[in-house]
Design an enzyme around this catalytic site. Structure first.
Site, mmCIF file in Angstrom:
data_model
loop_
_atom_site.group_PDB
_atom_site.id
_atom_site.type_symbol
_atom_site.label_atom_id
_atom_site.label_comp_id
_atom_site.label_asym_id
_atom_site.label_seq_id
_atom_site.Cartn_x
_atom_site.Cartn_y
_atom_site.Cartn_z
ATOM 1 N N LYS A 1 0.833 -1.213 0.000
ATOM 2 C CA LYS A 1 0.000 0.000 0.000
ATOM 3 C C LYS A 1 0.867 1.262 0.000
ATOM 4 O O LYS A 1 0.682 2.149 -0.820
ATOM 5 C CB LYS A 1 -0.925 0.019 1.238
ATOM 6 C CG LYS A 1 -1.902 -1.141 1.313
ATOM 7 C CD LYS A 1 -2.841 -1.020 2.498
ATOM 8 C CE LYS A 1 -2.166 -1.078 3.854
ATOM 9 N NZ LYS A 1 -1.538 -2.360 4.194
ATOM 10 N N ARG B 1 -10.328 0.546 8.116
ATOM 11 C CA ARG B 1 -9.796 -0.788 8.383
ATOM 12 C C ARG B 1 -10.839 -1.726 8.967
ATOM 13 O O ARG B 1 -10.535 -2.865 9.269
ATOM 14 C CB ARG B 1 -8.662 -0.658 9.392
ATOM 15 C CG ARG B 1 -7.318 -0.920 8.786
ATOM 16 C CD ARG B 1 -6.300 -0.648 9.859
ATOM 17 N NE ARG B 1 -5.130 -1.423 9.675
ATOM 18 C CZ ARG B 1 -4.049 -0.956 9.028
ATOM 19 N NH1 ARG B 1 -4.037 0.217 8.497
ATOM 20 N NH2 ARG B 1 -3.000 -1.723 8.931
ATOM 21 N N ARG C 1 11.829 -5.832 6.047
ATOM 22 C CA ARG C 1 11.694 -4.417 5.654
ATOM 23 C C ARG C 1 12.544 -3.510 6.541
ATOM 24 O O ARG C 1 12.607 -3.687 7.748
ATOM 25 C CB ARG C 1 10.225 -3.992 5.757
ATOM 26 C CG ARG C 1 10.038 -2.486 5.543
ATOM 27 C CD ARG C 1 8.600 -2.099 5.368
ATOM 28 N NE ARG C 1 7.746 -2.477 6.484
ATOM 29 C CZ ARG C 1 6.424 -2.332 6.484
ATOM 30 N NH1 ARG C 1 5.808 -1.836 5.426
ATOM 31 N NH2 ARG C 1 5.720 -2.709 7.525
ATOM 32 N N ARG D 1 10.681 -1.407 11.710
ATOM 33 C CA ARG D 1 9.466 -1.101 12.468
ATOM 34 C C ARG D 1 9.281 -2.128 13.572
ATOM 35 O O ARG D 1 9.509 -3.315 13.362
ATOM 36 C CB ARG D 1 8.244 -1.100 11.529
ATOM 37 C CG ARG D 1 7.917 0.279 11.005
ATOM 38 C CD ARG D 1 6.886 0.277 9.921
ATOM 39 N NE ARG D 1 5.633 -0.410 10.248
ATOM 40 C CZ ARG D 1 4.565 -0.431 9.449
ATOM 41 N NH1 ARG D 1 4.599 0.198 8.276
ATOM 42 N NH2 ARG D 1 3.473 -1.070 9.805
ATOM 43 N N ARG E 1 -1.280 -9.053 12.956
ATOM 44 C CA ARG E 1 -1.760 -8.057 11.975
ATOM 45 C C ARG E 1 -2.521 -8.747 10.838
ATOM 46 O O ARG E 1 -3.530 -8.232 10.355
ATOM 47 C CB ARG E 1 -0.575 -7.254 11.412
ATOM 48 C CG ARG E 1 -0.003 -6.263 12.427
ATOM 49 C CD ARG E 1 1.419 -5.864 12.116
ATOM 50 N NE ARG E 1 1.579 -5.147 10.864
ATOM 51 C CZ ARG E 1 2.750 -4.951 10.261
ATOM 52 N NH1 ARG E 1 3.863 -5.449 10.781
ATOM 53 N NH2 ARG E 1 2.818 -4.273 9.141
#
Ligand code: AP5
Ligand code: MG
Length: 211
Positions: free
Chosen positions: A13, A88, A122, A153, A164
């Site tokens: 996204k 969401r 990431r 993160r 998640r």
């Protein structure tokens, strides 16, 4: 053009959002980025958000909806905006309907098998927010774009990613149906191909929508 980006954690996204916002001159609004900025600045919202984000759970709706409702009144939204990570769940979508008109929903479907490695590998630039994967960094710890320091993160670890993904499946995925029924959904499939390949498809659909 007022758009929503929908997709599981790691679907791409944020990556697509940067390219879409550049091309169509619309503002990119990521609720995740807003929360992370609040955490960094030690605000009350940041303290609250952190307790949910670290567990991979959603920040309470009343806080999130109020932030977006206010953000959409800013002048820079007049040319259009791209909501990344909002709504969401169904409640947020219904609230959004009360204060926004959405022209299109860019939905990125992706095989969950691709996501754990993408997210746990990431690294994000502290300065400009650019994302990298460790496999392409060759040990570098700074951003190729701006020289900023790269960090991982806190929610990009296997346990939190699993939570998640569960939240996405139970609360966010039903929005695909919600926006399909409204006739505004644009469906895409995320693959192992570079993000620019997906963007070509997104661009074709959005060019048509923008006409
Ligand atoms: P948020 O920041 O929105 O995180 P997310 O939805 O989990 O999504 P990510 O940002 O992790 O992934 P992405 O889809 O943006 O993928 P990216 O482009 O970076 O939310 C974080 C938390 O905040 C939530 O868990 C929640 O607690 C809270 N929150 C946020 N919004 C909320 C709301 N509305 N209500 C309540 N709580 C909320 O790509 C991922 C990686 O893959 C990158 O390394 C990238 O370089 C790479 N990549 C991208 N495309 C490709 C490709 N085509 N091929 C290979 N690699 C690719
Ligand atoms: Mg993101």
């Amino acid at each position: 053009m007022n758009l929503i980006l929908l997709g599981a954690p790691g679907a791409g996204k944020g990556t697509q959002a940067t390219m879409i916002a550049d091309r169509y001159h619309i503002v990119h609004i990521s609720t995740g980025d807003i929360f992370r900025a609040n955490i960094k600045n030690g605000t009350e919202i940041g303290k609250l958000a952190k307790s949910y984000i670290d567990k991979g759970e959603l920040v309470p709706d009343e806080v999130t909806v109020a932030i977006v409702k206010d953000r959409l009144t800013w002048d820079d939204c007049k040319n259009g905006y791209l909501l990344d990570g909002f709504p969401r769940n169904l409640y947020q979508a219904e609230e959004l309907d009360k204060f926004a008109e959405i022209d299109g929903v860019v939905n990125i479907n992706i095989d969950f098998g691709l996501l754990m490695d993408r997210l746990c590998g990431r690294r994000v630039c502290k300065e400009c927010g650019e994302s990298y994967h460790i496999s392409t960094l060759g040990g570098k710890t700074t951003c190729a774009r701006c020289g900023g320091e790269l960090y991982q993160r806190k929610d990009d670890n296997p346990e939190t990613v699993r939570s998640r993904l569960d939240v996405y499946t139970s609360q966010t995925a039903p929005l695909i149906d919600y926006y399909t029924k409204k006739g505004v959904i644009l469906n895409f499939t995320g693959t192992e191909a570079p993000a620019s390949v997906l963007f070509e498809e997104v661009k074709t659909a959005l060019d048509r929508l923008a006409k």
